[in-house]
Motif scaffolding. Structure first.
Motif, PDB file in Angstrom:
ATOM      1  N   THR A   1     -13.366  41.421 -25.784  1.00 12.34           N
ATOM      2  CA  THR A   1     -13.984  42.454 -24.966  1.00 12.34           C
ATOM      3  C   THR A   1     -12.991  42.907 -23.902  1.00 12.34           C
ATOM      4  O   THR A   1     -12.300  42.061 -23.306  1.00 12.34           O
ATOM      5  N   PRO A   2     -12.895  44.200 -23.642  1.00  9.94           N
ATOM      6  CA  PRO A   2     -11.956  44.698 -22.633  1.00  9.94           C
ATOM      7  C   PRO A   2     -12.215  44.130 -21.241  1.00  9.94           C
ATOM      8  O   PRO A   2     -11.309  44.059 -20.416  1.00  9.94           O
ATOM      9  N   LEU A   3     -13.445  43.720 -20.974  1.00 11.50           N
ATOM     10  CA  LEU A   3     -13.788  43.185 -19.655  1.00 11.50           C
ATOM     11  C   LEU A   3     -13.100  41.858 -19.367  1.00 11.50           C
ATOM     12  O   LEU A   3     -12.997  41.438 -18.218  1.00 11.50           O
ATOM     13  N   LEU A   4     -12.632  41.199 -20.449  1.00 11.81           N
ATOM     14  CA  LEU A   4     -11.930  39.925 -20.277  1.00 11.81           C
ATOM     15  C   LEU A   4     -10.432  40.113 -20.476  1.00 11.81           C
ATOM     16  O   LEU A   4      -9.747  39.224 -20.986  1.00 11.81           O
ATOM     17  N   ASN A   5      -9.924  41.245 -20.049  1.00  8.73           N
ATOM     18  CA  ASN A   5      -8.483  41.489 -20.090  1.00  8.73           C
ATOM     19  C   ASN A   5      -7.757  40.328 -19.415  1.00  8.73           C
ATOM     20  O   ASN A   5      -8.086  39.954 -18.285  1.00  8.73           O
ATOM     21  N   PRO A   6      -6.778  39.708 -20.092  1.00 11.80           N
ATOM     22  CA  PRO A   6      -6.124  38.510 -19.542  1.00 11.80           C
ATOM     23  C   PRO A   6      -5.502  38.719 -18.159  1.00 11.80           C
ATOM     24  O   PRO A   6      -5.562  37.823 -17.312  1.00 11.80           O
ATOM     25  N   VAL A   7      -4.909  39.889 -17.936  1.00 11.64           N
ATOM     26  CA  VAL A   7      -4.304  40.153 -16.630  1.00 11.64           C
ATOM     27  C   VAL A   7      -5.377  40.217 -15.546  1.00 11.64           C
ATOM     28  O   VAL A   7      -5.239  39.633 -14.462  1.00 11.64           O
ATOM     29  N   LEU A   8      -6.459  40.923 -15.842  1.00  9.69           N
ATOM     30  CA  LEU A   8      -7.548  41.055 -14.877  1.00  9.69           C
ATOM     31  C   LEU A   8      -8.176  39.698 -14.565  1.00  9.69           C
ATOM     32  O   LEU A   8      -8.389  39.349 -13.398  1.00  9.69           O
TER      33      LEU A   8
END
Length: 228
Positions: A25-32
């Motif tokens: 899921t985009p919400l769990l972007n590693p950088v973020l």
């Protein structure tokens, strides 16, 4: 305990990456996720950022070769890019004009001062160049750096879903959009879809920085003057 900052950062990112691979899921972007986790840990441990950065800045230094590495997919697509270069230039130029003009106008319309509006104008450019542009147009480099990071993170999270929602499925169009809108973080995200997207995004990133450096000093004062 200072020695632990670097391995801690690497471990947090690795765990965030594993989480992202498990739950796509985009919400769990590693950088973020990494940034959020590290901020919480530093606050809980009452660690000053300066102390943390002193022992983990090597990761920041690695950004330079990482950005250079984006030239690899660009090189692999160079023959196709040469034929389409005029179209790419026009597309990125239009994107930069819209980004700078809309950001400045919206900031002023919402009550921001001229210097804050100028600080936000180059938000879609990679940080080192955006900071220099901000200095040229009487902005605050620190605010610009934050705006660039937020833009990149937001773009990397919602950029691809947004493109798909708009039915923009052509690899070249996707690459140009991500590179010109959310710089290196967007490029790092879109390259996951394919080398063609990565090549066009990397190229757009460079042209976006060049055009922004040329146009921000011209557009931002004019827009501020018209709206104040």
């Amino acid at each position: 305990m200072n020695w632990v900052y670097l391995p801690l950062t690497i471990a947090v990112y690795w765990l965030a990456l594993q989480l992202y691979r498990q739950i796509k899921t985009p919400l769990l972007n590693p950088v973020l996720v990494s940034i959020g986790t590290l901020v919480v840990l530093l606050l809980l441990a009452d660690i000053e950022y300066a102390a943390y950065d002193q022992y983990s800045h090597i990761l920041t230094d690695l950004l330079q070769p990482a950005v250079v590495a984006l030239g690899v997919p660009l090189y692999l697509q160079i023959h196709t890019i040469k034929r389409e270069l005029p179209k790419i230039l026009v597309a990125v130029l239009i994107a930069v004009i819209i980004a700078v003009a809309s950001t400045t106008a919206i900031a002023v319309a919402l009550g921001a001062s001229a210097d804050i509006a100028a600080s936000l104008a180059p938000k879609s450019v990679t940080t080192p160049i955006a900071v220099l542009i901000s200095e040229q147009i009487a902005g605050h480099p620190s605010i610009t750096a934050i705006a660039v990071i937020v833009t990149g993170l937001v773009g990397s999270v919602i950029g691809i879903p947004w493109l798909k929602a708009l039915q923009i499925n052509h690899p070249k169009a996707q690459g140009i959009a991500m590179g010109s809108a959310c710089h290196a973080l967007g490029t790092a995200r879109i390259v996951e879809l394919g080398e063609e997207q990565g090549a066009y995004s990397a190229l757009s990133l460079v042209f976006s920085a060049v055009f922004s450096a040329m146009l921000c000093p011209l557009l931002v004062p004019q827009i501020v003057a018209l709206m104040v």
